[in-house]
Design an enzyme around this catalytic site. Structure first.
Site, short mmCIF file in Angstrom:
data_model
loop_
_atom_site.label_atom_id
_atom_site.label_comp_id
_atom_site.label_asym_id
_atom_site.label_seq_id
_atom_site.Cartn_x
_atom_site.Cartn_y
_atom_site.Cartn_z
N VAL A 108 1.63 9.97 -6.09
CA VAL A 108 1.95 11.36 -5.76
C VAL A 108 3.42 11.60 -6.05
O VAL A 108 4.29 10.99 -5.42
CB VAL A 108 1.64 11.67 -4.29
CG1 VAL A 108 1.89 13.15 -4.00
CG2 VAL A 108 0.20 11.30 -3.93
N THR B 108 -9.02 -14.12 3.84
CA THR B 108 -7.65 -14.64 3.92
C THR B 108 -6.67 -13.47 3.77
O THR B 108 -6.01 -13.34 2.73
CB THR B 108 -7.40 -15.70 2.83
OG1 THR B 108 -7.72 -15.13 1.55
CG2 THR B 108 -8.26 -16.92 3.06
N GLY C 278 5.08 10.52 -8.47
CA GLY C 278 5.69 9.37 -9.12
C GLY C 278 6.39 8.47 -8.13
O GLY C 278 6.44 8.75 -6.93
N ASP D 285 -4.92 -14.31 -3.19
CA ASP D 285 -5.82 -15.25 -3.86
C ASP D 285 -6.95 -14.46 -4.50
O ASP D 285 -6.84 -13.24 -4.67
CB ASP D 285 -6.35 -16.31 -2.87
CG ASP D 285 -7.01 -15.70 -1.63
OD1 ASP D 285 -7.54 -14.57 -1.73
OD2 ASP D 285 -7.01 -16.35 -0.57
N HIS E 229 -6.02 -5.58 -2.59
CA HIS E 229 -6.80 -5.69 -1.35
C HIS E 229 -7.04 -7.14 -0.95
O HIS E 229 -7.71 -7.41 0.04
CB HIS E 229 -8.15 -4.98 -1.51
CG HIS E 229 -8.03 -3.49 -1.62
ND1 HIS E 229 -9.07 -2.68 -2.03
CD2 HIS E 229 -6.98 -2.65 -1.39
CE1 HIS E 229 -8.68 -1.42 -2.04
NE2 HIS E 229 -7.41 -1.38 -1.65
N THR E 230 -6.49 -8.06 -1.71
CA THR E 230 -6.56 -9.47 -1.33
C THR E 230 -5.77 -9.75 -0.06
O THR E 230 -5.99 -10.77 0.60
CB THR E 230 -6.04 -10.38 -2.47
OG1 THR E 230 -6.10 -11.73 -2.06
CG2 THR E 230 -4.58 -10.08 -2.78
N PRO F 124 -6.57 8.61 -5.09
CA PRO F 124 -8.02 8.40 -4.95
C PRO F 124 -8.36 7.83 -3.58
O PRO F 124 -7.77 6.83 -3.16
CB PRO F 124 -8.34 7.40 -6.07
CG PRO F 124 -7.04 6.68 -6.31
CD PRO F 124 -5.95 7.68 -6.04
N ARG G 177 0.83 -1.20 0.00
CA ARG G 177 0.00 0.00 0.00
C ARG G 177 0.87 1.26 0.00
O ARG G 177 0.56 2.25 -0.67
CB ARG G 177 -0.92 -0.02 1.23
CG ARG G 177 -1.89 1.14 1.29
CD ARG G 177 -3.00 0.89 2.30
NE ARG G 177 -3.85 2.05 2.43
CZ ARG G 177 -3.92 2.81 3.52
NH1 ARG G 177 -3.18 2.51 4.58
NH2 ARG G 177 -4.71 3.85 3.57
N SER H 70 8.94 9.68 -2.24
CA SER H 70 8.57 10.92 -1.55
C SER H 70 7.71 10.67 -0.32
O SER H 70 7.72 11.49 0.61
CB SER H 70 7.85 11.87 -2.52
OG SER H 70 6.73 11.25 -3.11
N HIS I 178 0.69 4.36 -2.71
CA HIS I 178 0.50 5.76 -2.31
C HIS I 178 1.68 6.62 -2.74
O HIS I 178 1.51 7.81 -3.06
CB HIS I 178 0.32 5.84 -0.79
CG HIS I 178 -1.05 5.44 -0.34
ND1 HIS I 178 -1.72 6.06 0.70
CD2 HIS I 178 -1.90 4.47 -0.78
CE1 HIS I 178 -2.91 5.50 0.87
NE2 HIS I 178 -3.03 4.53 -0.02
N ASP I 179 2.87 6.06 -2.74
CA ASP I 179 4.05 6.81 -3.18
C ASP I 179 3.97 7.11 -4.67
O ASP I 179 4.16 8.27 -5.09
CB ASP I 179 5.32 6.01 -2.89
CG ASP I 179 6.58 6.74 -3.35
OD1 ASP I 179 6.74 7.91 -2.97
OD2 ASP I 179 7.37 6.14 -4.10
#
Length: 323
Positions: free
Chosen positions: A68, A246, A70, A251, A191-192, A161, A60, A74, A64-65
């Site tokens: 913003v 899980t 590239g 998966d 998000h798995t 977003p 994550r 940062s 996020h890096d």
């Protein structure tokens, strides 16, 4: 950790069809620091042994890096008395975690190859390794990213977003980064693995339209369960809940959950509100190989967004401080 050989062959195939960006290359550190990726993997292995959530957290952080400024590390930079950095934006603090792991990886690399390997590359390696250590695929990463020198709090909402985004907002945000609807679906598949703070979706439970109502697009039984785990705001506590059944394994359960209206975020359920993205959710839920192959391709594409190479940027001595 998955079938390394199968996924390595697949990733090599995918790399052939992805256009080159900047001065990145697969052998960038071949002579200057050939141990770099192994050192990062070793740090990630040790971190995962003590914290099974860390792979998803680093994944994550990488997303996020890249959205913003590239993929330039940062997000790793600390705020100063004269500049409030990305790291402190509500979407990143306190939910983004694992900065200490990236710092540890950087320190380990610096001991062997001082001043050679960027924090941006280390973050890209670590995100890939976090997926692999979560029983997911492994893929090759082109390196040569340099570290950015700009990290501004108020830049984050311009590009990243939020989880409350609808399908139009998501498509627009991704298109601004030259990412397609397909990339949107497959990257959402991240998000798995992992957990979410209740505050990221609480409005769906208690105040969806500002009238104290519940989001009708959220499965009612799941909503009832989540209300037992997530206190009604305002509250001083902000518990975490698994993204799906899980949370430590890559998966297709995320996509199966989305089809049953059990995605935690508004942005998850939004994938069903466009015929094309919905068709990819359906196919990903039914075919793990289809999802994983496309996930690799979208991850590679995302990891090369607006990279700084050559004379741009710098190689930070410490990831949280500009030289």
């Amino acid at each position: 950790m998955g079938d390394y050989k199968v996924w390595r062959v697949l990733s090599l195939f995918l790399l052939v069809v992805i256009a080159a960006r900047g001065d990145l290359s697969y052998d960038f550190y071949k002579t200057r620091c050939p141990q770099a990726e192994k050192i990062v993997m070793d740090v990630m292995v040790n971190a995962t042994l003590s914290d099974r959530r860390i792979g998803a957290s680093i994944l994550r952080m990488h997303f996020h890096d890249c959205f913003v400024e590239g993929c330039d590390g940062s997000i790793l930079i600390d705020s100063t008395p004269t500049n409030r950095a990305e790291k402190d934006f509500p979407a990143n603090f306190p939910s983004i975690r694992g900065f200490d792991v990236i710092d540890a990886a950087k320190a380990a690399v610096e001991k062997v190859c001082p001043g050679i390997v960027s924090c941006a590359d280390i973050l890209a390696f670590a995100a890939r390794d976090g997926v692999h250590l979560s029983h997911g695929p492994f893929w090759d990463i082109r390196s040569g990213r340099r570290d950015g020198r700009v990290s501004m709090f108020n830049r984050v909402p311009l590009f990243l977003p939020p989880p409350t985004s609808n399908i139009t907002q998501l498509v627009t945000s991704f298109a601004a980064k030259n990412l397609s609807k397909s990339d949107l679906v497959f990257l959402s598949g991240g998000h798995t693995i992992g957990f979410s703070l209740c505050s990221s979706f609480n409005s769906r439970l208690y105040n969806f339209t500002g009238r104290g109502d519940q989001d009708p697009a959220l499965d009612a039984s799941l909503a009832q369960t989540l209300k037992g785990q997530c206190p009604r705001p305002p509250t001083r506590v902000d518990p975490i809940v698994p993204m799906e059944k899980t949370p430590f394994k890559v998966d297709t359960k995320y996509f199966k959950g989305v089809l049953k209206r059990r995605g935690l975020f508004t942005s998850d359920s939004a994938l069903l509100n466009d015929p094309f993205t919905k068709s990819l959710v359906i196919k990903s839920a039914a075919d793990e190989s289809f999802f994983l192959g496309n996930f690799i391709q979208s991850m590679i594409k995302m990891s090369e967004l607006e990279v700084k190479t050559g004379s741009k940027g710098e190689i930070r001595k410490k990831c949280h401080v500009i030289n």
